[in-house]
Design an enzyme around this catalytic site. Structure first.
Site, PDB file in Angstrom:
ATOM      1  N   GLY A  89       0.808  -1.208   0.000  1.00 12.24           N
ATOM      2  CA  GLY A  89       0.000   0.000   0.000  1.00 12.24           C
ATOM      3  C   GLY A  89       0.841   1.257   0.000  1.00 12.24           C
ATOM      4  NE  ARG A 117      -4.481  -1.288   2.727  1.00  9.64           N
ATOM      5  CZ  ARG A 117      -3.255  -1.200   3.245  1.00  9.64           C
ATOM      6  NH1 ARG A 117      -2.341  -2.109   2.940  1.00  9.64           N
ATOM      7  NH2 ARG A 117      -2.944  -0.217   4.065  1.00  9.64           N
ATOM      8  CB  SER A 158      -4.017   6.452   4.621  1.00 12.81           C
ATOM      9  OG  SER A 158      -2.642   6.127   4.643  1.00 12.81           O
ATOM     10  CG  ASP A 293       1.620  -0.660  11.109  1.00 11.42           C
ATOM     11  OD1 ASP A 293       0.490  -0.932  10.653  1.00 11.42           O
ATOM     12  OD2 ASP A 293       2.493  -0.077  10.448  1.00 11.42           O
ATOM     13  NE  ARG A 324      -2.986  -4.773  11.097  1.00 14.51           N
ATOM     14  CZ  ARG A 324      -1.968  -4.123  10.522  1.00 14.51           C
ATOM     15  NH1 ARG A 324      -1.527  -3.000  11.057  1.00 14.51           N
ATOM     16  NH2 ARG A 324      -1.414  -4.583   9.421  1.00 14.51           N
TER      17      ARG A 324
END
Length: 411
Positions: A89, A117, A158, A293, A324
């Site tokens: 990504g 995505r 993002s 993350d 996630r």
């Protein structure tokens, strides 16, 4: 590839691996800089390889000698290209505005979960600046050259979209103004982008929800620093990780605050090794806003303590390699942890020992690595489906796992 992880504690020390986030940024800056840069990358992953491969496809000469990459941009980039970003990504989101800035007609191929995505920010912004962009099946098509370098975009989907426009500015050296319309997510990643751009000779003026990027990139010699994100997995297991920058701008460095809240302290003078030296706080809060993350491994570490934990600001976690939120909650549930899921958070209370179970990684490297470390806290072995997805960011994860006394084998 399914793998069994035995419930054996790890011990020893390893050298941290190359920061994937910094490597991506350095590769793309070098690809549009003036002159021949030398970028030292000690550890390759599939994502880093994707970035190297696409700049080659643009016409950039890349020569590898041991751990050094000699990157020499062409006088003229290719006009029409097909670029394969694999499942990266970051590669895709940095590449798109660079291609549009260079005015290249490009077909960009995506693979795996990356196909689904979102890249909505670019699809909304590019047409306003003279660039056609559309997608068909696994590919995104871009045609045209960006005009008017004043961009207005959200930063709550993002931060990579913001970084993409900022990095692209280094080709011409003309001012790129990036105005943010929402609250910033993952601000440390923007700080990393500014850090690497300034190393390449650009000036970034940061205002209130606004960045002005000024100056053409110049070639440099640069050693990519070690990665905090991947180091957290082994730090959670009690292993010493060497080479980490104590003053790094990487957002996942802040995860050590959660370690301390859980009663762990760094027992290494020069490096990092955590040992529980006191009782944890009664309740801890893990904010995923600036370190998404780190959520899987911090959730595992917290779940191994008999305390209440709340993970907040989770909406954007649904847009990662897997959903996630779903994959982390499912992993915890399978380990025997009762999780209560809310709209933008989830809560759980830790347990004494995890169950020996099967865990689906959902082809998410962070889940696979977190589940592997969970096995060291479990009462029996843990089987991980699609464990080879760790190669996305950490090719030698299981090799390092074995070197530290871990036992695993492929079914």
């Amino acid at each position: 590839m399914n793998r069994v992880i035995e419930n054996k504690k790890l011990s020893g020390e390893i050298l941290g691996i190359t920061s994937k986030s910094y490597a991506h940024r350095a590769i793309f800056c070098a690809a549009i800089a003036k002159g021949n840069s030398i970028i030292e990358i000690s550890d390759l992953s599939k994502d880093i390889e994707a970035s190297i491969n696409v700049i080659k496809s643009l016409g950039v000469e890349v020569i590898k000698k041991e751990n050094k990459f000699y990157i020499n941009p062409p006088k003229t980039y290719k006009n029409q290209v097909t670029l394969d970003v694999n499942e990266s990504g970051t590669t895709l989101r940095f590449l798109l505005p660079i291609v549009a800035t260079l005015g290249i007609d490009a077909k960009i191929i995506r693979r795996g979960s990356l196909i689904n995505r979102t890249n909505s920010v670019y699809f909304h912004e590019f047409p306003k600046h003279g660039v056609d962009i559309y997608e068909k099946d696994d590919a995104i098509f871009v045609r045209g050259k960006l005009k008017d370098y004043n961009f207005t975009l959200p930063a709550n989907i993002s931060s990579q979209f913001v970084s993409g426009f900022m990095i692209a500015s280094g080709f011409y050296g003309e001012d790129f103004k990036v105005k943010i319309t929402t609250e910033m997510e993952s601000k440390p990643y923007i700080d990393m982008t500014i850090d690497i751009m300034e190393k390449f000779g650009s000036c970034v003026i940061e205002g209130e929800r606004e960045y002005i990027c000024r100056g053409k990139f110049k070639a440099i010699d640069y050693v990519v620093e070690k990665d905090w994100s991947n180091a957290l997995f082994f730090l959670a297991s009690g292993v010493k990780v060497k080479g980490l920058d104590k003053n790094s701008k990487q957002g996942d460095r802040r995860a050590i605050e959660i370690f301390r809240a859980l009663g762990y302290e760094n027992i290494s003078k020069e490096d990092f090794q955590f040992k529980r030296v006191k009782a944890p706080e009664k309740k801890i809060i893990i904010d995923s806003k600036n370190m998404p993350d780190a959520v899987p491994i911090l959730s595992v570490l917290a779940a191994a303590s008999n305390i209440e934990t709340e993970v907040v600001n989770i909406k954007r976690l649904k847009l990662k390699e897997s959903d996630r939120v779903k994959s982390t909650v499912e992993m915890l549930n399978n380990l025997g942890v009762d999780v209560k899921l809310k709209e933008n958070s989830f809560t759980f209370r830790g347990i004494e020992k995890f169950k020996g179970v099967k865990i689906d990684s959902h082809k998410d490297h962070r889940i696979a690595m977190a589940a592997s470390i969970a096995a060291t806290f479990a009462e029996g072995p843990i089987t991980i489906n699609n464990s080879d997805c760790v190669e996305k960011s950490y090719k030698n994860f299981f090799k390092d796992f074995k070197s530290l006394g871990g036992i695993s084998y492929v079914l």
